[in-house]
Enzyme design. Sequence first.
Site, PDB file in Angstrom:
ATOM      1  N   HIS A  18       8.612  44.285 -42.334  1.00 19.16           N
ATOM      2  CA  HIS A  18       7.850  45.124 -41.405  1.00 19.16           C
ATOM      3  C   HIS A  18       7.399  46.414 -42.092  1.00 19.16           C
ATOM      4  O   HIS A  18       6.249  46.832 -41.971  1.00 19.16           O
ATOM      5  CB  HIS A  18       8.705  45.517 -40.199  1.00 19.16           C
ATOM      6  CG  HIS A  18       9.064  44.403 -39.263  1.00 19.16           C
ATOM      7  ND1 HIS A  18      10.337  44.220 -38.779  1.00 19.16           N
ATOM      8  CD2 HIS A  18       8.312  43.416 -38.720  1.00 19.16           C
ATOM      9  CE1 HIS A  18      10.351  43.175 -37.969  1.00 19.16           C
ATOM     10  NE2 HIS A  18       9.134  42.663 -37.919  1.00 19.16           N
ATOM     11  N   LYS A  42      12.354  36.478 -26.314  1.00 13.10           N
ATOM     12  CA  LYS A  42      13.439  36.653 -27.281  1.00 13.10           C
ATOM     13  C   LYS A  42      14.619  37.366 -26.633  1.00 13.10           C
ATOM     14  O   LYS A  42      14.427  38.250 -25.796  1.00 13.10           O
ATOM     15  CB  LYS A  42      12.944  37.476 -28.479  1.00 13.10           C
ATOM     16  CG  LYS A  42      11.863  36.785 -29.296  1.00 13.10           C
ATOM     17  CD  LYS A  42      11.417  37.637 -30.461  1.00 13.10           C
ATOM     18  CE  LYS A  42      10.378  36.912 -31.305  1.00 13.10           C
ATOM     19  NZ  LYS A  42       9.825  37.760 -32.376  1.00 13.10           N
ATOM     20  N   ARG A  95       3.752  35.852 -42.820  1.00 12.17           N
ATOM     21  CA  ARG A  95       4.584  35.358 -43.925  1.00 12.17           C
ATOM     22  C   ARG A  95       4.223  33.940 -44.327  1.00 12.17           C
ATOM     23  O   ARG A  95       4.438  33.533 -45.465  1.00 12.17           O
ATOM     24  CB  ARG A  95       6.067  35.398 -43.530  1.00 12.17           C
ATOM     25  CG  ARG A  95       6.649  36.785 -43.381  1.00 12.17           C
ATOM     26  CD  ARG A  95       7.872  36.771 -42.526  1.00 12.17           C
ATOM     27  NE  ARG A  95       7.553  36.272 -41.190  1.00 12.17           N
ATOM     28  CZ  ARG A  95       8.294  36.453 -40.119  1.00 12.17           C
ATOM     29  NH1 ARG A  95       9.431  37.092 -40.215  1.00 12.17           N
ATOM     30  NH2 ARG A  95       7.930  35.978 -38.947  1.00 12.17           N
ATOM     31  N   SER A 132      13.628  38.901 -38.373  1.00 13.84           N
ATOM     32  CA  SER A 132      14.562  39.703 -37.572  1.00 13.84           C
ATOM     33  C   SER A 132      15.621  38.815 -36.919  1.00 13.84           C
ATOM     34  O   SER A 132      16.785  39.213 -36.793  1.00 13.84           O
ATOM     35  CB  SER A 132      13.821  40.484 -36.491  1.00 13.84           C
ATOM     36  OG  SER A 132      13.004  41.478 -37.051  1.00 13.84           O
TER      37      SER A 132
HETATM   38  O1  PNS Z   1       7.652  40.769 -33.100  1.00  9.72           O
HETATM   39  P1  PNS Z   1       7.130  39.810 -32.055  1.00  9.72           P
HETATM   40  O2  PNS Z   1       8.203  39.484 -31.041  1.00  9.72           O
HETATM   41  O3  PNS Z   1       6.556  38.574 -32.665  1.00  9.72           O
HETATM   42  O4  PNS Z   1       5.947  40.581 -31.299  1.00  9.72           O
HETATM   43  C1  PNS Z   1       5.209  39.911 -30.284  1.00  9.72           C
HETATM   44  C2  PNS Z   1       4.466  40.936 -29.422  1.00  9.72           C
HETATM   45  C3  PNS Z   1       5.484  41.897 -28.795  1.00  9.72           C
HETATM   46  C4  PNS Z   1       3.528  41.749 -30.298  1.00  9.72           C
HETATM   47  C5  PNS Z   1       3.697  40.170 -28.337  1.00  9.72           C
HETATM   48  O5  PNS Z   1       4.604  39.440 -27.586  1.00  9.72           O
HETATM   49  C6  PNS Z   1       2.890  41.083 -27.426  1.00  9.72           C
HETATM   50  O6  PNS Z   1       1.825  41.497 -27.800  1.00  9.72           O
HETATM   51  N1  PNS Z   1       3.437  41.425 -26.230  1.00  9.72           N
HETATM   52  C7  PNS Z   1       2.814  42.360 -25.319  1.00  9.72           C
HETATM   53  C8  PNS Z   1       2.362  41.709 -24.005  1.00  9.72           C
HETATM   54  C9  PNS Z   1       0.944  41.259 -24.134  1.00  9.72           C
HETATM   55  O7  PNS Z   1       0.039  42.034 -24.304  1.00  9.72           O
HETATM   56  N2  PNS Z   1       0.778  39.934 -24.065  1.00  9.72           N
HETATM   57  C10 PNS Z   1      -0.487  39.308 -24.309  1.00  9.72           C
HETATM   58  C11 PNS Z   1      -0.702  39.123 -25.812  1.00  9.72           C
HETATM   59  S1  PNS Z   1      -1.693  37.787 -26.096  1.00  9.72           S
END
Ligand code: PNS
Length: 161
Positions: A18, A42, A95, A132
């Site tokens: 990150h 998660k 990745r 993570s």
């Molecule tokens: O580190 P992660 O868990 O892969 O991050 C995923 C994250 C938090 C970036 C994604 O779940 C997200 O954008 N959540 C916010 C809610 C939202 O806007 N959802 C629509 C996205 S298409």
Amino acid sequence: MPRIAVVPGSFDPVTLGHLDVIERAAGIFDQIHVVVVHNPGKTALLPIAKRVQLIEQAIRAAGFPSNILVTSWSVGLLVDYCTEVGASVLVKGIRSQVDVAYETPMAIVNRNLAGVETIFMLPDPAHAHVLSSLVRQVASLGGDVTPYVPRVVADFLEQPR
Ligand code: PNS
């Protein structure tokens, strides 16, 4: 107008991968907002406020540029945050092809929702295996996570809780 990019994620906890992406993004955009978001898919290890604090400490310890702000967002869509702060770009670390498959639908939906574009950033291959979720597992079973996370995170995870 400053070009603002958002680097979103669960960051539970922030890893060296990150940090690598955050540093690279900070070299391209005027301002970077690292945004900690709860991912309902998660099981969380750390509270959101702790994740924010650890990212801030890791960024300070690494001596990153001062154009990086760390915050969290929990009141709606991620693109709502982008609109609120005037950010038109999301930066996601990639990745492998697995990440491309996971991120692509979100990138399309975020563009459709609010015109926010997503840039896929390749981290140093040295971090390609760092997840993570693996860090959480290794830490919870008493293993050494120092190769994968910033020092502040390793120190925190080693504390008895
Ligand atoms: O580190 P992660 O868990 O892969 O991050 C995923 C994250 C938090 C970036 C994604 O779940 C997200 O954008 N959540 C916010 C809610 C939202 O806007 N959802 C629509 C996205 S298409």
